[in-house]
Design a protein around this motif. Structure first.
Motif, PDB file in Angstrom:
ATOM      1  N   LYS A   1       0.836  -1.192   0.000  1.00  0.00           N
ATOM      2  CA  LYS A   1       0.000   0.000   0.000  1.00  0.00           C
ATOM      3  C   LYS A   1       0.877   1.250   0.000  1.00  0.00           C
ATOM      4  CE  LYS A   1      -3.487   2.451   2.535  1.00  0.00           C
ATOM      5  NZ  LYS A   1      -4.162   2.655   3.783  1.00  0.00           N
ATOM      6  N   ARG A   2       0.541   2.163  -0.867  1.00  0.00           N
ATOM      7  CA  ARG A   2       1.274   3.424  -0.947  1.00  0.00           C
ATOM      8  C   ARG A   2       0.542   4.443  -0.077  1.00  0.00           C
ATOM      9  NH1 ARG A   2       3.851   5.483  -6.332  1.00  0.00           N
ATOM     10  NH2 ARG A   2       5.539   6.495  -5.266  1.00  0.00           N
ATOM     11  N   HIS A   3       1.269   5.027   0.848  1.00  0.00           N
ATOM     12  CA  HIS A   3       0.689   6.012   1.749  1.00  0.00           C
ATOM     13  C   HIS A   3       0.825   7.401   1.157  1.00  0.00           C
ATOM     14  CE1 HIS A   3       0.161   3.248   5.123  1.00  0.00           C
ATOM     15  NE2 HIS A   3       1.235   2.659   4.641  1.00  0.00           N
ATOM     16  N   SER A   4      -0.164   8.230   1.431  1.00  0.00           N
ATOM     17  CA  SER A   4      -0.112   9.620   0.990  1.00  0.00           C
ATOM     18  C   SER A   4      -0.743  10.494   2.068  1.00  0.00           C
ATOM     19  CB  SER A   4      -0.832   9.795  -0.345  1.00  0.00           C
ATOM     20  OG  SER A   4      -2.190   9.436  -0.228  1.00  0.00           O
ATOM     21  N   TYR A   5      -0.186  11.683   2.208  1.00  0.00           N
ATOM     22  CA  TYR A   5      -0.651  12.604   3.234  1.00  0.00           C
ATOM     23  C   TYR A   5      -0.754  14.008   2.656  1.00  0.00           C
ATOM     24  CZ  TYR A   5       0.765   8.773   6.290  1.00  0.00           C
ATOM     25  OH  TYR A   5       0.896   7.548   6.877  1.00  0.00           O
TER      26      TYR A   5
ATOM     27  N   LEU B   1       7.377   3.286  11.465  1.00  0.00           N
ATOM     28  CA  LEU B   1       7.489   4.384  10.500  1.00  0.00           C
ATOM     29  C   LEU B   1       7.262   3.875   9.085  1.00  0.00           C
ATOM     30  CD1 LEU B   1      10.525   6.599  11.566  1.00  0.00           C
ATOM     31  CD2 LEU B   1       8.105   7.199  11.568  1.00  0.00           C
ATOM     32  N   THR B   2       7.873   2.746   8.778  1.00  0.00           N
ATOM     33  CA  THR B   2       7.746   2.163   7.442  1.00  0.00           C
ATOM     34  C   THR B   2       6.288   1.848   7.135  1.00  0.00           C
ATOM     35  OG1 THR B   2       9.968   1.255   7.593  1.00  0.00           O
ATOM     36  CG2 THR B   2       8.516   0.275   5.954  1.00  0.00           C
ATOM     37  N   LYS B   3       5.566   1.316   8.107  1.00  0.00           N
ATOM     38  CA  LYS B   3       4.150   1.000   7.896  1.00  0.00           C
ATOM     39  C   LYS B   3       3.322   2.240   7.597  1.00  0.00           C
ATOM     40  CE  LYS B   3       4.168  -3.099  10.804  1.00  0.00           C
ATOM     41  NZ  LYS B   3       3.751  -3.663  12.097  1.00  0.00           N
ATOM     42  N   LEU B   4       3.780   3.384   8.087  1.00  0.00           N
ATOM     43  CA  LEU B   4       3.095   4.649   7.829  1.00  0.00           C
ATOM     44  C   LEU B   4       3.525   5.269   6.506  1.00  0.00           C
ATOM     45  CD1 LEU B   4       3.394   6.202  11.391  1.00  0.00           C
ATOM     46  CD2 LEU B   4       1.305   5.306  10.321  1.00  0.00           C
ATOM     47  N   GLY B   5       4.524   4.653   5.865  1.00  0.00           N
ATOM     48  CA  GLY B   5       5.052   5.185   4.612  1.00  0.00           C
ATOM     49  C   GLY B   5       6.133   6.231   4.812  1.00  0.00           C
ATOM     50  N   CYS B   6       6.530   6.447   6.059  1.00  0.00           N
ATOM     51  CA  CYS B   6       7.524   7.464   6.397  1.00  0.00           C
ATOM     52  C   CYS B   6       8.910   6.826   6.529  1.00  0.00           C
ATOM     53  CB  CYS B   6       7.159   8.132   7.721  1.00  0.00           C
ATOM     54  SG  CYS B   6       5.527   8.898   7.717  1.00  0.00           S
ATOM     55  N   VAL B   7       9.933   7.662   6.447  1.00  0.00           N
ATOM     56  CA  VAL B   7      11.306   7.183   6.607  1.00  0.00           C
ATOM     57  C   VAL B   7      12.090   8.163   7.473  1.00  0.00           C
ATOM     58  CG1 VAL B   7      11.387   5.908   4.428  1.00  0.00           C
ATOM     59  CG2 VAL B   7      12.078   8.284   4.468  1.00  0.00           C
ATOM     60  N   GLN B   8      13.095   7.625   8.165  1.00  0.00           N
ATOM     61  CA  GLN B   8      14.024   8.472   8.895  1.00  0.00           C
ATOM     62  C   GLN B   8      15.007   9.076   7.910  1.00  0.00           C
ATOM     63  OE1 GLN B   8      15.207   5.409  11.942  1.00  0.00           O
ATOM     64  NE2 GLN B   8      15.527   7.259  13.143  1.00  0.00           N
ATOM     65  N   ASP B   9      15.328  10.333   8.103  1.00  0.00           N
ATOM     66  CA  ASP B   9      16.371  10.981   7.319  1.00  0.00           C
ATOM     67  C   ASP B   9      17.701  10.383   7.787  1.00  0.00           C
ATOM     68  OD1 ASP B   9      18.390  12.733   6.402  1.00  0.00           O
ATOM     69  OD2 ASP B   9      16.998  14.418   6.387  1.00  0.00           O
ATOM     70  N   GLN B  10      18.474   9.821   6.873  1.00  0.00           N
ATOM     71  CA  GLN B  10      19.732   9.164   7.235  1.00  0.00           C
ATOM     72  C   GLN B  10      20.751  10.137   7.817  1.00  0.00           C
ATOM     73  OE1 GLN B  10      20.230   5.802   7.295  1.00  0.00           O
ATOM     74  NE2 GLN B  10      18.048   5.809   6.833  1.00  0.00           N
ATOM     75  N   ASP B  11      20.709  11.389   7.380  1.00  0.00           N
ATOM     76  CA  ASP B  11      21.654  12.387   7.880  1.00  0.00           C
ATOM     77  C   ASP B  11      21.242  12.943   9.239  1.00  0.00           C
ATOM     78  OD1 ASP B  11      23.207  12.131   5.579  1.00  0.00           O
ATOM     79  OD2 ASP B  11      22.059  13.682   4.530  1.00  0.00           O
ATOM     80  N   HIS B  12      19.955  12.914   9.525  1.00  0.00           N
ATOM     81  CA  HIS B  12      19.404  13.446  10.774  1.00  0.00           C
ATOM     82  C   HIS B  12      18.347  12.462  11.273  1.00  0.00           C
ATOM     83  CE1 HIS B  12      21.361  17.278   9.908  1.00  0.00           C
ATOM     84  NE2 HIS B  12      20.938  17.113   8.670  1.00  0.00           N
ATOM     85  N   PRO B  13      18.731  11.456  12.059  1.00  0.00           N
ATOM     86  CA  PRO B  13      17.811  10.379  12.438  1.00  0.00           C
ATOM     87  C   PRO B  13      16.527  10.805  13.148  1.00  0.00           C
ATOM     88  CG  PRO B  13      20.068   9.781  12.957  1.00  0.00           C
ATOM     89  CD  PRO B  13      20.084  11.221  12.543  1.00  0.00           C
TER      90      PRO B  13
END
Length: 122
Positions: free
Chosen positions: A2-6, A77-89
């Motif tokens: 499922k693709r999440h959109s906000y 986070l992944t289930k919500l379609g969101c990701v952590q910024d790798q440079d700023h966790p």
């Protein structure tokens, strides 16, 4: 998958959950850092050649538990379609109304600010 959109309204409703997840990410990361240091203090690197102390075994078990729970929290986070910024966790990237991170939002857990994703402006 499922693709999440906000959109702006739905991302505002998502913020309390992101705050909670972010707090847990921070707490678990701090605990892991402290437990890693404790393993070193107890001689964890040299313990492979000799029998490990009960204290070291306990700390290693706590460390494994914290790492597992951190992975679970990141999975939320992944289930919500969101990701952590790798440079700023503690910065979370949220997909936009088209489901793309590049057209979405950035929520900064330290400053508690929400803004259009910096990638979209570039």
């Amino acid at each position: 998958m499922k693709r999440h959109s906000y959109d702006t309204t739905s991302v505002q409703r998502l913020l309390p959950l992101l705050r909670s997840i972010s707090m847990e990410l921070r707490e678990r990361s701090d605990a892991i850092e402290n437990l890693d240091q404790r393993v070193l203090e107890l001689g964890g690197r040299n313990a492979k050649r000799r029998k490990k102390s009960d204290a070291l075994l306990d700390v290693e078990a706590d460390l494994a538990n914290q790492r597992r729970e951190l992975r679970h929290t990141q999975g939320e986070l992944t289930k919500l379609g969101c990701v952590q910024d790798q440079d700023h966790p503690l910065r979370i990237l949220i997909p936009g109304s088209d489901g793309e991170i590049e057209h979405g939002f950035t929520w900064d857990g330290l400053a508690d600010t929400l803004k259009p994703n910096e990638l979209a402006a570039a």
